[in-house]
Structures are given as structure tokens and as C-alpha cells.
Design a protein around this motif. Sequence first.
Motif, short mmCIF file in Angstrom:
data_model
loop_
_atom_site.label_atom_id
_atom_site.label_comp_id
_atom_site.label_asym_id
_atom_site.label_seq_id
_atom_site.Cartn_x
_atom_site.Cartn_y
_atom_site.Cartn_z
N UNK A 1 0.85 -1.18 0.00
CA UNK A 1 0.00 0.00 0.00
C UNK A 1 0.89 1.23 0.00
N UNK A 2 0.53 2.22 -0.78
CA UNK A 2 1.28 3.47 -0.77
C UNK A 2 0.52 4.53 0.02
N UNK A 3 1.18 5.65 0.26
CA UNK A 3 0.58 6.71 1.07
C UNK A 3 -0.70 7.27 0.44
N UNK A 4 -0.70 7.43 -0.87
CA UNK A 4 -1.88 7.99 -1.53
C UNK A 4 -3.08 7.07 -1.34
N UNK A 5 -2.86 5.79 -1.53
CA UNK A 5 -3.92 4.81 -1.33
C UNK A 5 -4.41 4.83 0.12
N UNK A 6 -3.48 4.86 1.06
CA UNK A 6 -3.86 4.90 2.46
C UNK A 6 -4.67 6.15 2.77
N UNK A 7 -4.21 7.29 2.29
CA UNK A 7 -4.90 8.54 2.58
C UNK A 7 -6.33 8.50 2.04
N UNK A 8 -6.51 8.01 0.84
CA UNK A 8 -7.85 7.93 0.25
C UNK A 8 -8.73 6.93 0.99
N UNK A 9 -8.19 5.76 1.28
CA UNK A 9 -8.99 4.73 1.94
C UNK A 9 -9.29 5.09 3.39
N UNK A 10 -8.36 5.72 4.07
CA UNK A 10 -8.62 6.11 5.46
C UNK A 10 -9.69 7.19 5.54
N UNK A 11 -9.75 8.03 4.52
CA UNK A 11 -10.75 9.10 4.51
C UNK A 11 -12.17 8.55 4.46
N UNK A 82 -0.34 13.09 1.39
CA UNK A 82 0.50 12.38 2.35
C UNK A 82 1.78 11.86 1.69
N UNK A 83 1.69 11.46 0.44
CA UNK A 83 2.88 11.02 -0.30
C UNK A 83 3.90 12.16 -0.40
N UNK A 84 3.41 13.36 -0.67
CA UNK A 84 4.28 14.53 -0.75
C UNK A 84 4.87 14.88 0.61
#
Length: 109
Positions: A1-11, A82-84
Motif C-alpha cells: 500500500x502506498x501513502x496515496x492509497x492509504x490517505x484515500x482509503x482512510x478518509x 501524504x505522499x508529498x
Amino acid sequence: MDFQDYQQRSRETARYPDLGANILYPTLGLCGEAGEVADKVKKVLRDRGGVFGPEVRDDLRLELGDVLWYVAQLATELGLDLEDVAAANLAKLADRADRNVIAGSGDRR
């Protein structure tokens, strides 16, 4: 899992007042969860002689996940990717290491 995926899914699991316009709630949640991590570590030092057994490590894994969730929500509230955030942190640390100022104090050293 990457940060972008985590950020979207956690939202997708975010439920708090004024979602999308509330930096205070995730900030306070982040502080609370970081405090829980610190408290668990403190108790390992006090009660277990500093030995982090499998059960404690699993508890800390869960608490660190909560910290990550609040970091992701705060970043989202601020319009940050979050990736940035992660990439900028690594670049900052590499720059400090290159200049031999990794130790010390000050955010912009």
C-alpha cells in the motif's frame, strides 16, 4: 500500500464534525494517539524491564496505525498529499545529513 492509497482509503472511515473543514479534530486526535503510544512505551519500561514482547509490539502496531490515521486526516484537511509530506520529510532529512546537521534543533536548520 502506498501513502496515496492509504490517505484515500482512510478518509472513507472519517466521521467527525465539520469533516473537510476541521483541522482541530484530527490535530487533537493525533496528540491523543501519540500520547497512547508514549504511555504504552513508558509502561514497558516501568513494568517489563524494557522488554517489548509480541503482545506489546502488536498493541503498539495498532496504536501507531491510529497515529497514522490522524496524520492522514490532518493532511487531508490541510489539502496536503501524504505522499508529498513523506517525500518532503525524506528530502529534508537527507539534506540535513548531507550538511551534517541531522542532530540539533530548529525546524529549518
